[in-house]
Structure formats: structure tokens, C-alpha cells
Design a protein around this motif. Structure first.
Motif, PDB file in Angstrom:
ATOM      1  N   UNK A  49     -14.019   1.796  -3.419  1.00 40.94           N
ATOM      2  CA  UNK A  49     -14.062   3.233  -3.109  1.00 40.94           C
ATOM      3  C   UNK A  49     -13.893   3.501  -1.623  1.00 40.94           C
ATOM      4  N   UNK A  50     -14.418   2.616  -0.762  1.00 44.45           N
ATOM      5  CA  UNK A  50     -14.297   2.845   0.680  1.00 44.45           C
ATOM      6  C   UNK A  50     -12.855   2.652   1.144  1.00 44.45           C
ATOM      7  N   UNK A  51     -12.146   1.719   0.528  1.00 45.76           N
ATOM      8  CA  UNK A  51     -10.740   1.522   0.875  1.00 45.76           C
ATOM      9  C   UNK A  51      -9.889   2.684   0.359  1.00 45.76           C
ATOM     10  N   UNK A  52     -10.187   3.139  -0.842  1.00 39.68           N
ATOM     11  CA  UNK A  52      -9.434   4.263  -1.395  1.00 39.68           C
ATOM     12  C   UNK A  52      -9.617   5.522  -0.552  1.00 39.68           C
ATOM     13  N   UNK A  53     -10.768   5.650   0.105  1.00 39.22           N
ATOM     14  CA  UNK A  53     -11.028   6.823   0.940  1.00 39.22           C
ATOM     15  C   UNK A  53     -10.138   6.862   2.177  1.00 39.22           C
ATOM     16  N   UNK A  54      -9.510   5.749   2.525  1.00 39.78           N
ATOM     17  CA  UNK A  54      -8.631   5.704   3.686  1.00 39.78           C
ATOM     18  C   UNK A  54      -7.257   6.301   3.409  1.00 39.78           C
ATOM     19  N   UNK A 104      -2.064  -6.725  -0.258  1.00 41.36           N
ATOM     20  CA  UNK A 104      -3.299  -5.935  -0.247  1.00 41.36           C
ATOM     21  C   UNK A 104      -3.585  -5.458  -1.665  1.00 41.36           C
ATOM     22  N   UNK A 105      -4.836  -5.553  -2.090  1.00 37.95           N
ATOM     23  CA  UNK A 105      -5.186  -5.206  -3.464  1.00 37.95           C
ATOM     24  C   UNK A 105      -5.450  -3.725  -3.681  1.00 37.95           C
ATOM     25  N   UNK A 106      -5.477  -2.932  -2.624  1.00 38.18           N
ATOM     26  CA  UNK A 106      -5.682  -1.486  -2.756  1.00 38.18           C
ATOM     27  C   UNK A 106      -4.462  -0.729  -2.243  1.00 38.18           C
ATOM     28  N   UNK A 107      -3.997  -1.054  -1.057  1.00 42.50           N
ATOM     29  CA  UNK A 107      -2.845  -0.372  -0.478  1.00 42.50           C
ATOM     30  C   UNK A 107      -1.555  -1.006  -0.992  1.00 42.50           C
ATOM     31  N   UNK A 108      -0.595  -0.169  -1.377  1.00 38.34           N
ATOM     32  CA  UNK A 108       0.733  -0.710  -1.666  1.00 38.34           C
ATOM     33  C   UNK A 108       1.378  -1.081  -0.331  1.00 38.34           C
ATOM     34  N   UNK A 109       2.469  -1.857  -0.333  1.00 40.90           N
ATOM     35  CA  UNK A 109       3.071  -2.304   0.924  1.00 40.90           C
ATOM     36  C   UNK A 109       3.410  -1.177   1.889  1.00 40.90           C
ATOM     37  N   UNK A 110       3.858  -0.042   1.368  1.00 42.27           N
ATOM     38  CA  UNK A 110       4.217   1.076   2.233  1.00 42.27           C
ATOM     39  C   UNK A 110       2.988   1.662   2.916  1.00 42.27           C
ATOM     40  N   UNK A 111       1.923   1.874   2.160  1.00 37.21           N
ATOM     41  CA  UNK A 111       0.680   2.405   2.740  1.00 37.21           C
ATOM     42  C   UNK A 111       0.113   1.453   3.774  1.00 37.21           C
ATOM     43  N   UNK A 112       0.163   0.163   3.483  1.00 31.56           N
ATOM     44  CA  UNK A 112      -0.348  -0.834   4.417  1.00 31.56           C
ATOM     45  C   UNK A 112       0.431  -0.796   5.728  1.00 31.56           C
ATOM     46  N   UNK A 113       1.762  -0.701   5.626  1.00 35.54           N
ATOM     47  CA  UNK A 113       2.597  -0.647   6.822  1.00 35.54           C
ATOM     48  C   UNK A 113       2.354   0.648   7.594  1.00 35.54           C
ATOM     49  N   UNK A 114       2.162   1.750   6.890  1.00 34.01           N
ATOM     50  CA  UNK A 114       1.883   3.029   7.550  1.00 34.01           C
ATOM     51  C   UNK A 114       0.572   2.958   8.332  1.00 34.01           C
ATOM     52  N   UNK A 115      -0.431   2.315   7.748  1.00 36.56           N
ATOM     53  CA  UNK A 115      -1.703   2.200   8.456  1.00 36.56           C
ATOM     54  C   UNK A 115      -1.539   1.353   9.718  1.00 36.56           C
ATOM     55  N   UNK A 116      -0.731   0.317   9.646  1.00 35.05           N
ATOM     56  CA  UNK A 116      -0.474  -0.486  10.842  1.00 35.05           C
ATOM     57  C   UNK A 116       0.169   0.359  11.935  1.00 35.05           C
ATOM     58  N   UNK A 117       1.085   1.233  11.544  1.00 38.73           N
ATOM     59  CA  UNK A 117       1.749   2.106  12.512  1.00 38.73           C
ATOM     60  C   UNK A 117       0.745   3.049  13.171  1.00 38.73           C
ATOM     61  N   UNK A 118      -0.121   3.625  12.365  1.00 38.45           N
ATOM     62  CA  UNK A 118      -1.155   4.523  12.884  1.00 38.45           C
ATOM     63  C   UNK A 118      -2.054   3.782  13.853  1.00 38.45           C
ATOM     64  N   UNK A 147     -11.419   9.811  10.672  1.00 38.82           N
ATOM     65  CA  UNK A 147     -11.514   9.361   9.287  1.00 38.82           C
ATOM     66  C   UNK A 147     -12.839   9.759   8.655  1.00 38.82           C
ATOM     67  N   UNK A 148     -12.898   9.914   7.341  1.00 38.87           N
ATOM     68  CA  UNK A 148     -14.139  10.293   6.676  1.00 38.87           C
ATOM     69  C   UNK A 148     -15.155   9.153   6.717  1.00 38.87           C
ATOM     70  N   UNK A 149     -16.441   9.455   6.877  1.00 40.88           N
ATOM     71  CA  UNK A 149     -17.468   8.409   6.943  1.00 40.88           C
ATOM     72  C   UNK A 149     -17.437   7.442   5.761  1.00 40.88           C
ATOM     73  N   UNK A 150     -17.041   7.919   4.596  1.00 40.20           N
ATOM     74  CA  UNK A 150     -16.999   7.038   3.421  1.00 40.20           C
ATOM     75  C   UNK A 150     -16.068   5.857   3.641  1.00 40.20           C
TER      76      UNK A 150
END
Length: 208
Positions: A49-54, A104-118, A147-150
Motif C-alpha cells: 500500500x505504501x508503494x502504491x501511494x507513490x 519492480x513488483x509494484x511499478x511498471x517499467x515506465x512508472x519506475x523510469x518516471x520516478x527516476x527522472x523525478x 508526497x503523501x505521508x502514506x
């Protein structure tokens, strides 16, 4: 967007790190974090749930950042150091993001790469930080403001956990869906079982 970046700059000026460089300061903290990361399970259902909140944050912030810089995803590690990254952005208006080691078991490859960019933009561009423990911890503190505390436990694992493990072991670790217990996710430097004395970590029983 301008107001968002102004808020980050104000936070940079007011931020105070709780530990100091050295074997009993940030070095010790990184060792403790790396040990916790290596001992953590690869996948802990309690952490999901904490990873999904990202995810909503990632999508929103990526759209804002790609409006000011050309983000290119590449199948290589494009920069040897943070200075090369900054020069690419400043001189060419391009930020290259590696898609390697992105399982990554929660983020798809695109989301993971986007987070790296951020992460790279907020840290190494906006905060002028390096690829070291101090720089990664400073970037984590910046992320907390947006980011949300969760999501804090997941964010700690993703940034501080992975960065410290990379620094200590010399290799980028397996990405884990796990919670690193015993660490304060807001007051970075605080560790369960340790006191902070003169900005150094001292086991609690030694300080009494």
C-alpha cells in the motif's frame, strides 16, 4: 511550477542534517540502512500500500518536469557523475534516464523510469546534489515535501535504502517491496537503539 520550485529552494535553505560526515555519522547511518535493506524480504505484502501511494505523485510530477526539460529514456547508464547530468540539462536541455535494473513488483517499467527522472531532477538539478549519501538523503527530504505521508516508508526504501546499499556494497541492489523498520522516515538520521550525540550515532546503552 515556478511556485513549486521556489518552495523547494526555501526548504534547501532551512534544512539541517542531523548527523555529520564521518565513521560515526552519515557513514554509520548508511551502514545501518544498507544492513536493513539487505536483510529485508524481496516482497512484503505489508509494504504494498505504501508503494502504491507513490504512483499518483509520480504521474503528476513527471508531467510538470517534462514540460521544462526533454526527458529521454535510454538503455544504459548515461552519466558517470552528477556533474555530467547537470551539464547535459544545462547545455542541451536533456535529462537521460536509464531503464536498466528496473525490475519492480509494484511499478511498471515506465512508472519506475518516471520516478527516476523525478528523483534526478528534484535532487541533482534543483538541489545541486551529488551521487553520494548526503545528496541522496537531501533528495529524500525534498521528496517528503511533495508526497503523501502514506508513501514515506516506500520512499525511504526506494531512495535511502537503495542509495546506502549501493554506496556500501558498490553495486545497485535488487529492488525490494519492503519496509525498513527502526528508522525515522521524517527525521532522517534517527535510528532505533541509538542516540545522537554531537551529531554522531551512539548506541543507547553507551550514552547512559
Amino acid at each position: 511550477m515556478k511556485q513549486l520550485f521556489e518552495n523547494w529552494r526555501k526548504f534547501v535553505l532551512s534544512e539541517k542534517l542531523m548527523l555529520k560526515p564521518g565513521p560515526n555519522g552519515w557513514d554509520k547511518y548508511c551502514e545501518l540502512v544498507a544492513s536493513a535493506y539487505q536483510s529485508a524480504p524481496r516482497f512484503d505484502p505489508a509494504a504494498v500500500a505504501t508503494f502504491e501511494a507513490m504512483t499518483p505523485f509520480v504521474e503528476k510530477m513527471f508531467k510538470r518536469i517534462e514540460s521544462v526539460v526533454d526527458i529521454q529514456f535510454v538503455e544504459e547508464h548515461p552519466y558517470e557523475n552528477a556533474e555530467e547530468l547537470r551539464q547535459d540539462v544545462q547545455q542541451n536541455g536533456v535529462l537521460r534516464i536509464s531503464t536498466l535494473d528496473a525490475e519492480h513488483d509494484i511499478f511498471d517499467p515506465t512508472t519506475n523510469a518516471k520516478f527516476r527522472a523525478i528523483h534526478d531532477y528534484m535532487s541533482h538539478i534543483q538541489r545541486n546534489t551529488n551521487f553520494d549519501a548526503k545528496g541522496e538523503i537531501a533528495s529524500y527530504n525534498a521528496h517528503l515535501q511533495t508526497m503523501p505521508p502514506k508513501s514515506y516508508p516506500a520512499l525511504f526504501t526506494e531512495i535511502v535504502g537503495q542509495a546506502c546499499t549501493t554506496i556500501i556494497t558498490g553495486a545497485f541492489p535488487e529492488q525490494k517491496i519492503a519496509l525498513l523498520s527502526g528508522f525515522d522516515y521524517v527525521n532522517i538520521g534517527v535510528v532505533e537503539g541509538y542516540d545522537i550525540v554531537n551529531k554522531e550515532l551512539v548506541k543507547s546503552e553507551e550514552s547512559t
